[in-house]
Scaffold this active site. Structure first.
Site, PDB file in Angstrom:
ATOM      1  N   CYS A   6      50.492  42.388  56.371  1.00  0.00           N
ATOM      2  CA  CYS A   6      49.960  41.200  57.047  1.00  0.00           C
ATOM      3  C   CYS A   6      50.892  40.742  58.161  1.00  0.00           C
ATOM      4  CB  CYS A   6      49.758  40.069  56.046  1.00  0.00           C
ATOM      5  SG  CYS A   6      48.396  40.400  54.924  1.00  0.00           S
ATOM      6  N   ASP A  50      31.192  31.847  14.345  1.00  0.00           N
ATOM      7  CA  ASP A  50      30.430  31.133  15.388  1.00  0.00           C
ATOM      8  C   ASP A  50      29.495  32.030  16.196  1.00  0.00           C
ATOM      9  OD1 ASP A  50      31.889  28.944  14.609  1.00  0.00           O
ATOM     10  OD2 ASP A  50      33.303  29.031  16.289  1.00  0.00           O
ATOM     11  N   GLU A  61      45.328  36.650  55.147  1.00  0.00           N
ATOM     12  CA  GLU A  61      45.692  36.490  56.554  1.00  0.00           C
ATOM     13  C   GLU A  61      44.717  37.264  57.450  1.00  0.00           C
ATOM     14  OE1 GLU A  61      47.536  37.258  54.005  1.00  0.00           O
ATOM     15  OE2 GLU A  61      49.667  36.800  54.280  1.00  0.00           O
TER      16      GLU A  61
END
Ligand code: AOF
Ligand code: ZN
Length: 327
Positions: free
Chosen positions: A79, A195, A47
């Site tokens: 806010c 991997d 805001e």
């Protein structure tokens, strides 16, 4: 609210442990004059960012926010106060704030003579940009998305263990974009041995994206000497999903991706700690290869884990399925 959601999406992966909130300010005639999104922890809320851009044009205007404006002095001032001071007369929000410290903003605004309406595009916001944070705010645990790529018959590798590349290049690029919006990526130490992944988020040219999730390796054994993750990853020497999630929550990590392999995925399923599935299904058959999950705790058909599909789209030649476990 569609524009506010777009603001939310823009900062996803940069605000944890705070929610990625988006806000749009309309002037008294209904023109969009300010856009804002939550800044990294300690910085201004959405805001305040949107009000800064709107300046004096906010007078007599409307604020549209994905989350109820906060009413508390936290790391930043409330806010609700910023909206009132700027002369905002109407507030629309999607969701109420589940955080008891910050909640109650709607009431504070109404008491100040501002009209407030909640619930606007609530489903889009709760399934979209605020999904992980809402889960974290309610349970205290990070939100876990289990992501895998498999063949049409659910295999993640061929019989001899080869697995590069089951899914298409389009799908793999998409996964890199997804990674950049996350707080952490979890793999098992078995996957690291097999991997040697880097777990970085990269663009189409293989260049690292500006934001990188924290790589997390789970398992009791040491990582192999020279593994790509040896010096970059957080290594958690446990097999218990709840220990893993507690360690991540402690570091303020909210939105995490579980990437592999099937043993770790099984442990998360058995513990009931998979909150969403993101499956890339390639139109290929592998037959005898390993399945995506090893032991999900299902021994008979009535124990099957049932999910609800939220979304199915094509990703190049592959199917991308988003599903959530039925509760
Ligand atoms: C809003 N707008 O953009 C966000 C909100 O410690 P603080 O002061 O940053 O407050 C964090 C809490 O505020 C957070 O847990 C959530 O309840 C709310 N987040 N509220 O009005 C925002 N990010
Ligand atoms: Zn706020």
């Amino acid at each position: 609210m569609v524009l506010a959601i777009a603001q939310s999406e823009r900062v996803r992966g940069t605000t944890s442990p705070n929610p990625p909130v988006g806000c749009v300010i309309l002037d008294a005639d209904g023109n969009a004059v300010g856009f804002g999104a939550t800044q990294p922890v300690g910085g201004p809320h959405a805001e305040v960012m949107a009000l800064r851009e709107a300046g004096a044009k906010a007078q007599g205007g409307t604020a549209v926010v994905t989350l109820e404006p906060c009413s508390h002095f936290g790391r930043t001032p409330p806010c609700t106060e910023a909206l009132r001071e700027a002369g905002i007369e109407h507030v629309f929000h999607a969701l109420s704030d589940p955080n008891p410290r910050a909640a109650g903003g709607a009431k504070v605004l109404e008491d100040a003579g501002i009209t407030v309406e909640g619930g606007l595009l609530a489903t889009e916001v709760s399934r979209g940009p605020l999904r992980a944070w809402l889960h974290y705010a309610r349970t205290g645990r990070p939100h876990v998305t289990w992501k895998y790529a498999a063949s049409l018959d659910g295999r993640i590798a061929a019989q001899d263990g080869t697995s590069q590349w089951i899914s298409s290049e389009t799908s793999r690029e998409e996964v890199h974009g997804t990674r950049a919006k996350l707080d952490a990526i979890i793999v098992g130490s078995g996957t690291v041995r097999k991997d040697d992944p880097a777990l970085t988020a990269r663009d189409a040219d293989g260049m690292p994206l500006p934001r990188q999730p924290l790589p997390v390796v789970v398992g009791t054994s040491d990582l192999p000497e020279g593994a790509k993750l040896q010096h970059t990853a957080l290594h958690l020497r446990t097999h218990d999903p709840d220990d893993v999630l507690a360690a991540l929550a402690e570091r303020g990590l909210v939105d995490v991706l579980l990437e592999g392999g099937p043993t770790l995925a099984g442990a998360f399923w058995r513990a009931g700690r998979v909150d969403r599935v993101l499956a890339y299904i390639a139109p290929a058959l592998l037959g005898n290869g390993p399945a995506a999950v090893l032991d999900a705790g299902v021994s008979t058909i009535t124990d099957a884990v049932r999910l609800t599909v939220e979304d199915v789209t094509m990703s190049g030649p592959d199917l991308r399925i988003s599903a959530v476990p039925q509760t």
